[in-house]
Design an enzyme around this catalytic site. Sequence first.
Site, mmCIF file in Angstrom:
data_model
loop_
_atom_site.group_PDB
_atom_site.id
_atom_site.type_symbol
_atom_site.label_atom_id
_atom_site.label_comp_id
_atom_site.label_asym_id
_atom_site.label_seq_id
_atom_site.Cartn_x
_atom_site.Cartn_y
_atom_site.Cartn_z
ATOM 1 N N GLN A 218 64.836 58.274 14.581
ATOM 2 C CA GLN A 218 64.923 59.158 13.413
ATOM 3 C C GLN A 218 66.384 59.639 13.264
ATOM 4 O O GLN A 218 67.294 58.949 13.697
ATOM 5 C CB GLN A 218 63.963 60.351 13.530
ATOM 6 C CG GLN A 218 62.488 59.982 13.383
ATOM 7 C CD GLN A 218 61.879 59.356 14.603
ATOM 8 O OE1 GLN A 218 61.875 59.915 15.680
ATOM 9 N NE2 GLN A 218 61.342 58.163 14.458
ATOM 10 N N ASP B 147 80.181 48.110 3.859
ATOM 11 C CA ASP B 147 80.206 46.998 2.900
ATOM 12 C C ASP B 147 79.371 47.275 1.651
ATOM 13 O O ASP B 147 79.633 46.689 0.598
ATOM 14 C CB ASP B 147 79.666 45.723 3.577
ATOM 15 C CG ASP B 147 78.284 45.942 4.188
ATOM 16 O OD1 ASP B 147 78.158 46.824 5.051
ATOM 17 O OD2 ASP B 147 77.325 45.254 3.784
ATOM 18 N N GLY C 266 61.955 52.370 13.106
ATOM 19 C CA GLY C 266 62.098 50.934 12.862
ATOM 20 C C GLY C 266 63.569 50.615 13.035
ATOM 21 O O GLY C 266 64.379 50.996 12.198
ATOM 22 N N HIS C 267 63.917 49.988 14.152
ATOM 23 C CA HIS C 267 65.330 49.710 14.453
ATOM 24 C C HIS C 267 65.581 48.214 14.303
ATOM 25 O O HIS C 267 65.026 47.401 15.041
ATOM 26 C CB HIS C 267 65.673 50.192 15.869
ATOM 27 C CG HIS C 267 65.585 51.690 16.010
ATOM 28 N ND1 HIS C 267 65.861 52.358 17.168
ATOM 29 C CD2 HIS C 267 65.259 52.651 15.105
ATOM 30 C CE1 HIS C 267 65.703 53.667 16.976
ATOM 31 N NE2 HIS C 267 65.326 53.866 15.736
ATOM 32 N N ASP D 123 67.503 55.792 9.900
ATOM 33 C CA ASP D 123 67.890 54.483 9.370
ATOM 34 C C ASP D 123 69.390 54.313 9.194
ATOM 35 O O ASP D 123 69.853 53.578 8.320
ATOM 36 C CB ASP D 123 67.171 54.208 8.032
ATOM 37 C CG ASP D 123 65.674 54.310 8.167
ATOM 38 O OD1 ASP D 123 65.155 53.952 9.238
ATOM 39 O OD2 ASP D 123 65.018 54.759 7.209
ATOM 40 N N LYS E 153 71.077 52.595 13.856
ATOM 41 C CA LYS E 153 71.111 52.837 15.307
ATOM 42 C C LYS E 153 70.822 51.559 16.096
ATOM 43 O O LYS E 153 71.490 51.265 17.083
ATOM 44 C CB LYS E 153 70.084 53.919 15.678
ATOM 45 C CG LYS E 153 70.356 55.254 15.003
ATOM 46 C CD LYS E 153 69.259 56.263 15.291
ATOM 47 C CE LYS E 153 67.953 55.974 14.596
ATOM 48 N NZ LYS E 153 67.970 56.062 13.134
HETATM 49 P P1 GDP Z 1 67.888 52.359 12.352
HETATM 50 O O1 GDP Z 1 66.506 52.877 12.181
HETATM 51 O O2 GDP Z 1 68.902 53.451 12.431
HETATM 52 O O3 GDP Z 1 68.028 51.382 13.481
HETATM 53 O O4 GDP Z 1 68.221 51.558 11.011
HETATM 54 P P2 GDP Z 1 67.231 50.547 10.222
HETATM 55 O O5 GDP Z 1 67.137 49.287 10.992
HETATM 56 O O6 GDP Z 1 65.982 51.216 9.843
HETATM 57 O O7 GDP Z 1 68.029 50.370 8.869
HETATM 58 C C1 GDP Z 1 69.336 49.897 8.829
HETATM 59 C C2 GDP Z 1 69.357 48.632 7.962
HETATM 60 O O8 GDP Z 1 70.696 48.328 7.611
HETATM 61 C C3 GDP Z 1 68.839 47.406 8.673
HETATM 62 O O9 GDP Z 1 68.261 46.545 7.743
HETATM 63 C C4 GDP Z 1 70.109 46.800 9.277
HETATM 64 O O10 GDP Z 1 69.990 45.396 9.488
HETATM 65 C C5 GDP Z 1 71.093 47.080 8.189
HETATM 66 N N1 GDP Z 1 72.483 47.318 8.610
HETATM 67 C C6 GDP Z 1 72.936 47.909 9.749
HETATM 68 N N2 GDP Z 1 74.288 48.025 9.686
HETATM 69 C C7 GDP Z 1 74.678 47.506 8.501
HETATM 70 C C8 GDP Z 1 75.932 47.369 7.841
HETATM 71 O O11 GDP Z 1 76.982 47.760 8.331
HETATM 72 N N3 GDP Z 1 75.906 46.789 6.592
HETATM 73 C C9 GDP Z 1 74.773 46.357 5.999
HETATM 74 N N4 GDP Z 1 74.860 45.819 4.801
HETATM 75 N N5 GDP Z 1 73.576 46.478 6.603
HETATM 76 C C10 GDP Z 1 73.532 47.056 7.823
HETATM 77 P P1 IMO Z 2 64.328 55.467 12.463
HETATM 78 O O1 IMO Z 2 64.309 55.625 13.959
HETATM 79 C C1 IMO Z 2 63.628 57.315 8.575
HETATM 80 C C2 IMO Z 2 60.421 60.278 8.304
HETATM 81 C C3 IMO Z 2 59.210 59.898 7.486
HETATM 82 C C4 IMO Z 2 58.761 61.272 7.016
HETATM 83 C C5 IMO Z 2 59.075 62.157 8.214
HETATM 84 C C6 IMO Z 2 57.899 62.398 9.131
HETATM 85 O O2 IMO Z 2 63.988 54.097 12.013
HETATM 86 O O3 IMO Z 2 65.578 56.007 11.877
HETATM 87 P P2 IMO Z 2 56.465 60.951 10.833
HETATM 88 O O4 IMO Z 2 55.951 59.545 10.747
HETATM 89 O O5 IMO Z 2 57.406 61.175 11.956
HETATM 90 O O6 IMO Z 2 55.365 61.954 10.770
HETATM 91 O O7 IMO Z 2 57.303 61.159 9.469
HETATM 92 O O8 IMO Z 2 60.093 61.498 8.933
HETATM 93 N N1 IMO Z 2 60.771 59.303 9.363
HETATM 94 C C7 IMO Z 2 61.807 58.459 9.302
HETATM 95 N N2 IMO Z 2 62.692 58.236 8.316
HETATM 96 N N3 IMO Z 2 63.756 56.665 9.738
HETATM 97 C C8 IMO Z 2 62.898 56.899 10.759
HETATM 98 O O9 IMO Z 2 63.068 56.377 11.995
HETATM 99 C C9 IMO Z 2 61.834 57.804 10.541
HETATM 100 N N4 IMO Z 2 60.809 58.254 11.304
HETATM 101 C C10 IMO Z 2 60.175 59.175 10.575
HETATM 102 O O10 IMO Z 2 59.545 59.065 6.418
HETATM 103 O O11 IMO Z 2 59.567 61.698 5.948
HETATM 104 MG MG MG Z 3 64.872 52.683 10.848
#
Ligand code: GDP
Ligand code: IMO
Ligand code: MG
Length: 422
Positions: A223, A332, A40-41, A13, A16
């Site tokens: 991840q 931010d 979840g991207h 998270d 990416k």
């Molecule tokens: P990913 O799994 O690495 O793609 O990240 P996620 O989408 O799960 O979580 C990142 C969250 O932070 C999402 O809700 C994005 O919209 C948000 N986000 C990404 N970059 C920034 C940033 O620079 N500032 C803020 N406030 N939110 C961001």
């Molecule tokens: P993105 O791509 C954050 C964590 C789960 C759990 C462990 C194992 O959005 O960054 P699994 O479902 O793979 O058996 O879970 O890994 N986990 C993540 N945490 N971002 C993710 O993906 C994750 N995918 C799995 O919360 O601790």
């Molecule tokens: Mg994510």
Amino acid sequence: MAVDVILGLQWGDEGKGKIVDYLADQYDVVCRFQGGPNAGHTIVIGENKYVLHTIPSGIFRQNILNLVGNGVVLDPITFLKEIDKLDAANIPFRDRLLISKKAHLILPTHRMLDAASEAAKGKEKIGSTLKGIGPTYMDKTGRNGLRIGDILLPDFDQRYAKLKKKHMGLLKAYPSIDFDLEKEEANWLDCIEKLRAFKQVNGEYFINQQIKAGKKILAEGAQGSMLDIDFGTYPYVTSSNTITAGVCTGLGIAPHLIGDVIGITKAYCTRVGSGPFPSELFDETGEKLRRLGHEFGATTGRPRRCGWIDLPQLKYTIMINGVTKIVLTKMDVLNDFEHISVADKYQYDGGVHDELPYDIDGTEMTVQLTEKTGWNQGLEEITDYSKLPALAKDYVSYLEKELDTPVSMVSTGPKRSELIVR
Ligand code: GDP
Ligand code: IMO
Ligand code: MG
């Protein structure tokens, strides 16, 4: 022509999706190489927010091809839901989306096994997303799995029945769980039917032909490196190699073809699910990071655990991945902090250390914090690095020096435009 890589340096998270979407128009092909719908991207374009689980984050850029690589595990149900959302948003993508025949299929019984296994673990549960990831990779390495290419074979139904039977046997070892298999199976089979219409390729030939033709490839990690099956905080990890090495096995490309490795880290740190997190905050400051950073899972909605940025942890993942550039996201979120701390060393076994201990959970350890003065102002509208407040630049320079790696971008909000490129 090299393959550049984007991956998470923490526990996932890191942002990416946003960075892949931003950079995608500088590439010809964007590929996912591991993981599955546990990811979840999030991508925010204008007023619209999209969350992708299986589909690569290059899908919103016109003319860019997107490949779901062989290292990915795909659940037809989640995949079709993503497809429906893209259709509803009028994004033309069908001829730009390719799936490797060797990617593995997640069955409803894989999700059932995931849930049963987690329930049986009790207090020691991993905190899995329950998407069936672990059981599917177990079947892959156990040589029992079903692959995307199999859905076009005449005996697919028999293959499915055989694997389902095996799973039903395994499930007997667990106390029963609440899971409507009949309903899930009917939906899954319906989605398999729809999945047959999507373009399948021999991903390894496809990608190497693209490279030979001089096309630019971006590999998108899911991840984070601390969730890597080999180098993460085992057993609190996911079941794939989330690191640069996973790009080679997850796409079928040779190591010397890897170019830039862009490592993404938040300006602080989060983790969702169980397992060690040395710089975690259990106080109001952690709560404030969660609130200001909207730190709730994009896949499960669970609150994310929050803490300060952790230098020994980042040095470790920079080393394992061969990171050439860092992208610092969610800068931010720290706007309203008078003081920002950085975990710069670990204390355990009577000494001060730069390295993670083998058994983080079993080692009594504390983090040594260095306090920085916060910049205490908004970063909206800043797109030029030189216009950042001096204290924000100090924070970036401190991280660059300590991590011995340049910070190439600073993200200041969820939108495409909220990005400082140096
Ligand atoms: P990913 O799994 O690495 O793609 O990240 P996620 O989408 O799960 O979580 C990142 C969250 O932070 C999402 O809700 C994005 O919209 C948000 N986000 C990404 N970059 C920034 C940033 O620079 N500032 C803020 N406030 N939110 C961001
Ligand atoms: P993105 O791509 C954050 C964590 C789960 C759990 C462990 C194992 O959005 O960054 P699994 O479902 O793979 O058996 O879970 O890994 N986990 C993540 N945490 N971002 C993710 O993906 C994750 N995918 C799995 O919360 O601790
Ligand atoms: Mg994510």
